[in-house]
Design a protein around this motif. Sequence first.
Motif, PDB file in Angstrom:
ATOM      1  N   MET A  78      -1.625  14.065 -12.686  1.00 45.32           N
ATOM      2  CA  MET A  78      -1.986  12.673 -12.903  1.00 45.32           C
ATOM      3  C   MET A  78      -3.411  12.611 -13.436  1.00 45.32           C
ATOM      4  O   MET A  78      -4.277  13.381 -13.027  1.00 45.32           O
ATOM      5  N   SER A  79      -3.683  11.695 -14.315  1.00 45.09           N
ATOM      6  CA  SER A  79      -4.966  11.618 -15.002  1.00 45.09           C
ATOM      7  C   SER A  79      -6.090  11.252 -14.046  1.00 45.09           C
ATOM      8  O   SER A  79      -5.923  10.483 -13.109  1.00 45.09           O
ATOM      9  N   LYS A  80      -7.274  11.821 -14.327  1.00 42.87           N
ATOM     10  CA  LYS A  80      -8.450  11.495 -13.527  1.00 42.87           C
ATOM     11  C   LYS A  80      -9.047  10.152 -13.936  1.00 42.87           C
ATOM     12  O   LYS A  80     -10.120   9.771 -13.471  1.00 42.87           O
ATOM     13  N   SER A  81      -8.377   9.433 -14.850  1.00 42.36           N
ATOM     14  CA  SER A  81      -8.822   8.084 -15.177  1.00 42.36           C
ATOM     15  C   SER A  81      -8.326   7.081 -14.138  1.00 42.36           C
ATOM     16  O   SER A  81      -8.495   5.879 -14.294  1.00 42.36           O
ATOM     17  N   LEU A  82      -7.712   7.579 -13.067  1.00 43.74           N
ATOM     18  CA  LEU A  82      -7.226   6.707 -12.000  1.00 43.74           C
ATOM     19  C   LEU A  82      -8.340   5.801 -11.480  1.00 43.74           C
ATOM     20  O   LEU A  82      -9.482   6.223 -11.278  1.00 43.74           O
ATOM     21  N   ASN A  83      -7.972   4.559 -11.228  1.00 40.55           N
ATOM     22  CA  ASN A  83      -8.874   3.571 -10.655  1.00 40.55           C
ATOM     23  C   ASN A  83      -8.615   3.519  -9.152  1.00 40.55           C
ATOM     24  O   ASN A  83      -7.502   3.198  -8.721  1.00 40.55           O
ATOM     25  N   VAL A  84      -9.622   3.837  -8.343  1.00 42.32           N
ATOM     26  CA  VAL A  84      -9.442   3.950  -6.898  1.00 42.32           C
ATOM     27  C   VAL A  84     -10.281   2.905  -6.185  1.00 42.32           C
ATOM     28  O   VAL A  84     -11.493   2.799  -6.423  1.00 42.32           O
ATOM     29  N   ALA A 130     -15.689   8.237  -1.527  1.00 40.41           N
ATOM     30  CA  ALA A 130     -16.243   7.734  -2.793  1.00 40.41           C
ATOM     31  C   ALA A 130     -17.087   8.810  -3.467  1.00 40.41           C
ATOM     32  O   ALA A 130     -17.021   8.998  -4.690  1.00 40.41           O
ATOM     33  N   TRP A 131     -17.880   9.496  -2.687  1.00 46.57           N
ATOM     34  CA  TRP A 131     -18.731  10.580  -3.186  1.00 46.57           C
ATOM     35  C   TRP A 131     -17.887  11.691  -3.803  1.00 46.57           C
ATOM     36  O   TRP A 131     -18.088  12.074  -4.968  1.00 46.57           O
ATOM     37  N   LYS A 132     -16.933  12.192  -3.045  1.00 47.77           N
ATOM     38  CA  LYS A 132     -16.163  13.353  -3.492  1.00 47.77           C
ATOM     39  C   LYS A 132     -15.200  13.015  -4.630  1.00 47.77           C
ATOM     40  O   LYS A 132     -15.019  13.814  -5.567  1.00 47.77           O
ATOM     41  N   GLY A 144     -14.393  12.914 -10.996  1.00 45.81           N
ATOM     42  CA  GLY A 144     -14.193  12.163 -12.218  1.00 45.81           C
ATOM     43  C   GLY A 144     -13.348  10.921 -12.094  1.00 45.81           C
ATOM     44  O   GLY A 144     -13.073  10.251 -13.096  1.00 45.81           O
ATOM     45  N   TYR A 145     -12.932  10.580 -10.864  1.00 42.33           N
ATOM     46  CA  TYR A 145     -12.158   9.349 -10.674  1.00 42.33           C
ATOM     47  C   TYR A 145     -13.093   8.140 -10.687  1.00 42.33           C
ATOM     48  O   TYR A 145     -14.269   8.246 -10.329  1.00 42.33           O
ATOM     49  N   ARG A 146     -12.556   7.001 -11.095  1.00 41.59           N
ATOM     50  CA  ARG A 146     -13.322   5.752 -11.082  1.00 41.59           C
ATOM     51  C   ARG A 146     -13.136   5.097  -9.720  1.00 41.59           C
ATOM     52  O   ARG A 146     -12.040   4.677  -9.371  1.00 41.59           O
ATOM     53  N   VAL A 147     -14.224   5.019  -8.952  1.00 47.64           N
ATOM     54  CA  VAL A 147     -14.149   4.591  -7.554  1.00 47.64           C
ATOM     55  C   VAL A 147     -14.982   3.333  -7.329  1.00 47.64           C
ATOM     56  O   VAL A 147     -16.146   3.268  -7.733  1.00 47.64           O
ATOM     57  N   THR A 148     -14.359   2.342  -6.665  1.00 50.48           N
ATOM     58  CA  THR A 148     -15.069   1.137  -6.251  1.00 50.48           C
ATOM     59  C   THR A 148     -14.907   0.981  -4.740  1.00 50.48           C
ATOM     60  O   THR A 148     -13.789   1.028  -4.223  1.00 50.48           O
ATOM     61  N   VAL A 149     -16.027   0.797  -4.055  1.00 52.89           N
ATOM     62  CA  VAL A 149     -16.021   0.613  -2.603  1.00 52.89           C
ATOM     63  C   VAL A 149     -16.344  -0.847  -2.286  1.00 52.89           C
ATOM     64  O   VAL A 149     -17.321  -1.396  -2.801  1.00 52.89           O
TER      65      VAL A 149
END
Length: 338
Positions: free
Chosen positions: A1-7, A20-22, A27-32
């Motif tokens: 699965m692509s690392k362009s995933l929005n998490v 969020a750090w890891k 390379g994942y897009r992470v919003t907390v």
Amino acid sequence: MSKSLNVAIVGAGTCGLYLAWKLSQRGYRVTVFEKKREIGKQACSGLFSEKIFDYVPEARDLVQNQIAYTLIHFPKKTVKVWFSERFFVISHFKLDRLIADLAKKAGAKIILNHEIRSLPSGFDKIIGCDGAYSFIRRALDVPGPDFSLGILGFVQKRDFSDFVETWPQKNRDAPFRFWDKSGGGFIWKIPRGKKIEYGIIGKPLRAKQVLKEFLDVQGIQLTGIKSQMIACGLAKFSHPNITLCGEAAGLTKPWSGGGVIWGLKSCEILLQHFPDFISYQRVLRRFFGFRFILSETITRMVYFLGFNFPWVMPKEIKIQGDYILNFDFLSKLRNSKS
């Protein structure tokens, strides 16, 4: 699965920030999303085993004191419990701030003062790290865990002792029996170096009064008192795109209420299987299911014997403070003399 995933990660506590750090480093897009105005847990003793440095090596700079053992004061016997690895007193508030900085540097976006009232939209994966009253857990229709109330405060006195003290409490609402999970909880004293912390974890309706009575007898007056509900009991959930970590999943130790190392272990398992949430949830249940049963059984046995048959309790034992897998209590009981 692509690392362009929005998490999306709901909750900027230790677990949410660590993930969020890891994940950002990968390379994942992470919003907390965090409902509070600032980062940093304050109603927590911050007593961690040396495993904390496996997850956050930078936390060594935050150490306030080191702990080698604890004294458990039952009414008629005190048991000395050695830890097979040292524990460290660290400000949980500063630890969370540290991990938040690491997450931001890795590229994570952290939004404060934003309470989640519906599942975040536009995200491929959602991770609930939102604590005892997890909204994400409720959104998954997962039954709530057991709750205890934790209260703590401080005495402004220097103390660098290398041990903590605890006073187990009976459940006053009913006779104490072996099948009771943890009696009435326990009171603790932790030397934090520049100050001393006293606190209690116990039944929500009784904890405040029990702590007050203890402090009155001891002639102790606390400042900076804080409280927080604590969830315990591994949640059962299964969803391909939504999952839980840390206390949102009920991952706090049954004997102490501490949850950071157990929570970070759940993060480690999730990172190993990400983005396959189903595999993560299966491995999580397998890893922690047995440990909950074992630790709850040991806790009940210790309380039951300590209050009812203290003469069979050993004077000293040694445990692994996070998982109790090398717990030698039974063999000590067979060989001990009162």
